[in-house]
Design a protein around this motif. Structure first.
Motif, short mmCIF file in Angstrom:
data_model
loop_
_atom_site.label_atom_id
_atom_site.label_comp_id
_atom_site.label_asym_id
_atom_site.label_seq_id
_atom_site.Cartn_x
_atom_site.Cartn_y
_atom_site.Cartn_z
N ASP A 127 0.23 -3.75 -100.50
CA ASP A 127 -0.10 -2.54 -101.13
C ASP A 127 0.46 -1.44 -99.86
O ASP A 127 0.67 -0.20 -100.48
N LEU A 128 0.70 -1.64 -98.83
CA LEU A 128 1.11 -0.57 -97.87
C LEU A 128 2.45 -0.30 -98.05
O LEU A 128 3.16 0.61 -97.71
N GLY A 129 3.26 -1.37 -98.82
CA GLY A 129 4.55 -1.39 -99.04
C GLY A 129 5.54 -1.71 -97.93
O GLY A 129 6.76 -1.30 -97.87
N VAL A 130 5.06 -2.16 -96.73
CA VAL A 130 5.98 -2.63 -95.69
C VAL A 130 6.56 -4.09 -95.79
O VAL A 130 5.65 -4.87 -96.42
N PRO A 131 7.58 -4.45 -95.46
CA PRO A 131 8.22 -5.78 -95.30
C PRO A 131 7.47 -6.42 -94.67
O PRO A 131 7.08 -6.28 -93.31
N PHE A 132 7.02 -7.88 -95.10
CA PHE A 132 6.18 -8.67 -94.13
C PHE A 132 6.49 -10.30 -94.54
O PHE A 132 7.15 -10.39 -95.52
N ARG A 133 6.00 -11.07 -93.64
CA ARG A 133 6.32 -12.45 -94.04
C ARG A 133 4.90 -13.16 -93.50
O ARG A 133 4.22 -12.88 -92.76
N ILE A 134 4.70 -14.30 -94.31
CA ILE A 134 3.68 -15.40 -93.90
C ILE A 134 4.00 -16.53 -92.97
O ILE A 134 4.96 -17.21 -93.75
N VAL A 135 3.49 -16.78 -91.95
CA VAL A 135 4.04 -18.05 -91.15
C VAL A 135 2.66 -18.92 -91.04
O VAL A 135 1.37 -18.43 -90.95
N VAL A 136 3.01 -20.10 -90.60
CA VAL A 136 1.67 -21.09 -90.16
C VAL A 136 2.08 -21.13 -88.62
O VAL A 136 3.28 -21.63 -88.32
N LEU A 137 1.04 -20.95 -87.86
CA LEU A 137 1.23 -21.11 -86.10
C LEU A 137 1.49 -22.65 -85.95
O LEU A 137 0.87 -23.59 -86.56
N PRO A 138 2.21 -23.13 -85.03
CA PRO A 138 2.36 -24.36 -84.64
C PRO A 138 1.29 -24.87 -83.83
O PRO A 138 0.38 -23.93 -83.27
N ALA A 139 0.92 -25.89 -83.72
CA ALA A 139 -0.50 -26.57 -83.12
C ALA A 139 -0.64 -26.05 -81.83
O ALA A 139 -1.69 -25.80 -81.07
N GLY A 140 0.35 -25.93 -80.88
CA GLY A 140 0.18 -25.49 -79.60
C GLY A 140 -0.03 -23.87 -79.14
O GLY A 140 -0.12 -23.54 -78.01
N ASP A 141 0.11 -23.22 -80.47
CA ASP A 141 0.06 -21.60 -80.18
C ASP A 141 -1.19 -21.20 -80.88
O ASP A 141 -1.28 -19.98 -81.17
N MET A 142 -2.05 -21.95 -81.25
CA MET A 142 -3.31 -21.66 -81.91
C MET A 142 -4.49 -21.55 -81.13
O MET A 142 -4.14 -21.98 -80.05
N SER A 143 -5.54 -20.79 -81.47
CA SER A 143 -6.61 -20.87 -80.54
C SER A 143 -7.32 -22.06 -80.41
O SER A 143 -7.20 -22.77 -81.26
#
Length: 399
Positions: free
Chosen positions: A295-311
């Motif tokens: 709703d902000l109107g900005v272009p974006f994407r959804i990604v899934v983080l890889p196992a080694g880059d998660m908390s």
């Protein structure tokens, strides 16, 4: 904290999953420490039973008791040391990643789920420092590098963003929370930020407190040590708080301007739910954040983080990345994570459903953060989306 019983029953499966986070050797060390501790327990129990004699002891029995007590004390010390070692190693084991999480450890290893909107065609892309009114120099004189003032319309833009998210989520039934930002060590250990992220946390040694890097930490601790009736779940909260991160070792990466600073503001979603509902709840939190950004109107994407880059705490994390024209790339602006029962075990949060209490599942997700205001400035060159004007933002940010 992992499920110790399950880990003992399926060590190879746990090791396989934990190796994807680079924690296979840590898990092996925990198994060895756990085996040593478990081997000492029956010995201590046996020695304790020998110290109990019915009736009046004979002189020979008294002598035997004295020797037995000395042996028991030595065995109890050994057991306590073994338990401390096991627990210390256990705190360094992360939450095993879900099987649908990609392998890898860098931003190049993410899996793109979807892309929404097209990057704007700008003749002269500008970065947020040129489009908003920030004062980094005066902030540096006062606080040091990587702090900044948000001034005038720029400050109003940021404030409108927080209220926008808080109101939207309150309408969806999320309970508003303004949490403390100073927390004790237990809260950081309980959420898995300690020991993995100790270098990124500001400490206040005189008071034994720490500045929280995210509202996830104090809100997770809201129900620490409690047993919640299953009928009350899910419990959903939305919290606003300033956040503080030292980000030690990050010098040289995004340190110009307001993109990566030591203090920022964020609105965070949080949910406590039944284990069988947590993956649906994960999608719900993501949908909320996606709706706000869309709703902000900005272009974006959804990604899934890889196992080694998660908390350490996350079993699966979605990142919402907005396009930054000045960098000509998508950058992370929100993370939505399912920590399954990992944080609940460490914090002692359980639910009761007619049986023995069991750990519930905890989830967290960014709703909005200051970095989104920077993305708005860059994509619209100072124009403000209509959706924010009703929350006090100007029609256009003037410098």
């Amino acid at each position: 904290m992992i499920d110790a019983r399950a880990a003992r029953n399926e060590p190879e499966e746990f090791r396989r999953r934990l190796a994807r986070k680079g924690a296979g050797e840590t898990f092996d060390a925990w198994l060895a420490a756990d085996e040593r501790w478990r081997g000492l327990v029956p010995r201590v129990d046996d020695l304790r039973s020998r110290t109990k004699i019915k009736g009046k002891p004979t002189p020979e029995q008294l002598e035997e008791l004295r020797g037995g007590k000395e042996e028991l004390q030595a065995a109890e010390r050994e057991l306590a040391e073994a338990e401390a070692t096991r627990d210390e190693v256990g705190l360094r084991i992360p939450n095993p990643p879900a099987d649908d999480v990609p392998d890898g450890a860098t931003e190049d290893d993410v899996r793109v789920e979807r892309v929404i909107g097209d990057p704007p065609e700008l003749a002269d892309p500008k970065e947020s420092l040129e489009l908003g009114r920030f004062d980094m120099d005066r902030a540096a004189r006062m606080s040091g590098a990587r702090f900044g003032y948000w001034i005038g319309d720029t400050g109003r833009l940021a404030l409108s963003l927080y209220r926008y998210a808080l109101d939207r989520l309150a309408e969806k039934g999320f309970v508003t929370v303004l949490p403390p930002v100073l927390v004790r060590e237990d809260a950081l250990i309980g959420t898995g930020h300690f020991p993995s992220d100790e270098d990124s946390v500001y400490a206040v040694p005189a008071d034994g407190l720490y500045l929280s890097g995210t509202a996830e930490i104090p809100v997770s601790s809201l129900h620490a040590g409690e047993i919640i009736d299953a009928e009350e779940l899910p419990l959903r909260y939305v919290a606003f708080s300033p956040c503080f991160r030292r980000e030690a070792g990050a010098a040289g990466r995004d340190t110009r301007g307001m993109f990566r600073v030591h203090q920022f503001n964020k609105v965070e979603q949080f949910s406590l739910c039944l284990p069988e509902r947590s993956w649906d709840e994960h999608e719900l939190l993501l949908a909320n954040t996606e709706e706000l950004v869309r709703d902000l109107g900005v272009p974006f994407r959804i990604v899934v983080l890889p196992a080694g880059d998660m908390s350490a705490a996350a079993a699966k994390t979605y990142d919402v990345e907005i396009w930054f024209p000045s960098q000509e790339r998508y950058r992370e602006t929100a993370s939505v994570s399912n920590t399954t029962d990992f944080q609940a075990r460490r914090l002692g949060i359980r639910y009761r459903d007619g049986k023995s209490p069991e750990p519930l599942h905890l989830l967290n997700g960014t709703a909005v953060v200051d970095r989104m205001a920077l993305a708005v400035l860059e994509n619209f060159h100072g124009e403000v989306p209509d959706v924010l004007r009703q929350y006090g933002a100007p029609e256009r940010v003037s410098v």
